[in-house]
Design an enzyme around this catalytic site. Sequence first.
Site, PDB file in Angstrom:
ATOM      1  N   MET A 272      58.238  95.931  65.841  1.00  0.00           N
ATOM      2  CA  MET A 272      59.542  95.456  65.962  1.00  0.00           C
ATOM      3  C   MET A 272      60.427  96.305  65.241  1.00  0.00           C
ATOM      4  O   MET A 272      60.395  96.685  63.829  1.00  0.00           O
ATOM      5  CB  MET A 272      59.599  94.090  65.286  1.00  0.00           C
ATOM      6  CG  MET A 272      58.536  92.975  65.790  1.00  0.00           C
ATOM      7  SD  MET A 272      58.475  91.514  65.041  1.00  0.00           S
ATOM      8  CE  MET A 272      60.012  90.758  65.187  1.00  0.00           C
TER       9      MET A 272
ATOM     10  N   MET B 198      57.799 100.027  61.817  1.00  0.00           N
ATOM     11  CA  MET B 198      57.647 101.573  61.595  1.00  0.00           C
ATOM     12  C   MET B 198      58.353 102.095  60.837  1.00  0.00           C
ATOM     13  O   MET B 198      59.632 102.495  61.457  1.00  0.00           O
ATOM     14  CB  MET B 198      56.976 102.139  63.026  1.00  0.00           C
ATOM     15  CG  MET B 198      55.608 101.637  63.640  1.00  0.00           C
ATOM     16  SD  MET B 198      55.391 102.319  65.243  1.00  0.00           S
ATOM     17  CE  MET B 198      55.649 100.871  66.282  1.00  0.00           C
TER      18      MET B 198
ATOM     19  N   CYS C  79      57.060 111.091  70.046  1.00  0.00           N
ATOM     20  CA  CYS C  79      57.001 109.911  68.995  1.00  0.00           C
ATOM     21  C   CYS C  79      56.143 108.902  69.692  1.00  0.00           C
ATOM     22  O   CYS C  79      55.378 108.182  68.940  1.00  0.00           O
ATOM     23  CB  CYS C  79      58.356 109.217  69.026  1.00  0.00           C
ATOM     24  SG  CYS C  79      58.431 108.011  68.024  1.00  0.00           S
TER      25      CYS C  79
ATOM     26  N   GLY D  16      58.379  96.625  72.966  1.00  0.00           N
ATOM     27  CA  GLY D  16      59.436  96.233  73.668  1.00  0.00           C
ATOM     28  C   GLY D  16      59.867  97.483  74.781  1.00  0.00           C
ATOM     29  O   GLY D  16      60.801  97.134  75.426  1.00  0.00           O
TER      30      GLY D  16
ATOM     31  N   CYS E 141      66.766 108.829  68.408  1.00  0.00           N
ATOM     32  CA  CYS E 141      66.537 107.690  66.991  1.00  0.00           C
ATOM     33  C   CYS E 141      66.923 108.201  65.795  1.00  0.00           C
ATOM     34  O   CYS E 141      67.847 107.558  65.123  1.00  0.00           O
ATOM     35  CB  CYS E 141      65.187 106.968  67.197  1.00  0.00           C
ATOM     36  SG  CYS E 141      63.897 108.208  67.020  1.00  0.00           S
TER      37      CYS E 141
END
Length: 362
Positions: A10, A35, A100, A124, A207
Site C-alpha cells: 500500500m 514499503m 524497483c 495496485g 518516485c
Amino acid sequence: MSKPNVLVGMSGGVDSSVSAALLLEAGFNVTGAYMKNWTLDVPGARCPWADDLAFAKRTAVRLGIDFRVYDFQEAYKRDVVDYMVAEYAAGRTPNPDVMCNQDVKFGLFLQAAEEENFDFIATGHYARTEWNALEGTDALALPQPDRHLLRAADTHKDQTYFLYRMTQHAIDRTIFPLGNFTKPQVRELAAERNLPSANKPDSQGICFVGEASIRHFLRMYVETKPGDIIHAETGKKLGAHEGAIYYTLGQRKGLNLSGGPWYVVGKDMDANVVLVSESKESLERGEREVALDRTSWVAGSAPAPGRYLARTRHTGQLTWGNLEAHDSEATFTFEEEHERVAAGQSVVLYDGDICLGGGIAR
C-alpha cells in the site's frame, strides 16, 4: 479451508487502496504494508513519504486490517537509485521503475511475505494473470503454477512494461486486483468505499525524484562540467550545455537554442558533447535492428525465435518484429521503420496479451 493470507503493498495511493478493499471483500485475510524505500528530500521538492504512509495507515484503519512497515531503503538506494545514476553517467537512458519492481517489490517484498507465511502478495499495478482472485477464494480456484503475465484490460494504464523482469515464481505468488478495471472505475470504487485516497492525485515521474527535475537529482551524485551543443549535420557549435548527462534522446525542452525546434539526436559522453538536429527523421528512422542485453524472460528461458510484438516505452505502440535470443543477449528486428531506441531503454516482448519479458537496449 482457511482463508488465504495476502500482504498488500500500500503506497497510500488510490490504486493500492482499492486493491486491498477488493481483496478483503473477496474473502482474503488482508494485511496492508508500506514499503519505505526513499525518505530523502531532493533540491526543489520535499519527499512525500510521510504523507503517503499516513494515507496508507488511514486506509488500513478504514478497512479494519492489520498494517506494517518494511524498511528497504538500503537495498533501494543500491539497486535502484545507484543503478539509475550509473546509467545516466554512462550516457544511457534507464528506467528505475523496472528495477524497483524486479529487486524491491517483487524481490525483497515477496521474500518478506513468504518468510512470514503469506500465501500471496498484491499490488495496485494494472496487469493481469489467468486467475481472477476477486471471483473467490475457494481452494479449487487457487492459481496453478506457471501463470502468464497478461496485459491489463485498460490498454492505456497497462503496466506490464514495468513488470517484465518479474520471475515466474513472483507471478505465481502475486495478485493484481485491478487488471480488469479502468482508472475511472477505480476512482469510483474508492469513492463508494469512502477511502481516504479517493481524490488523492496520482504520483508523477520517478518516485524518488518527485516534483524535482532529474537534473537537480543527478547533481546530488554526479559532478558535471559544461560542454558544447553541436549541430549533427554540419558540426557547427550552436550553444552550450551544463553536462551531457542531463540530456536524453529526443529531448526538445531545455536546450536554450534559437530557431528550431531542436531535438537531441545523440551525445558523446567522453567528449561531453550533445548533438542536435532540426529534423526528427534521424529519430523516427532509427535502425530496425536493436541489440539487447541483460535480458529477463518470465519463463526462465528465452522464447523461440519468431515474430512477436514489442513495446519500447510505457504506453508506446506495440510493433511487430522478429526476435533472436541467445543466453543473456537478444536481437529484435522491427518489420517497419521505428523510432530510435535509446541505449538503456527497455524493449518488452509480447505474444498477444502475454508479456514474455525483454531486455535493455545497448
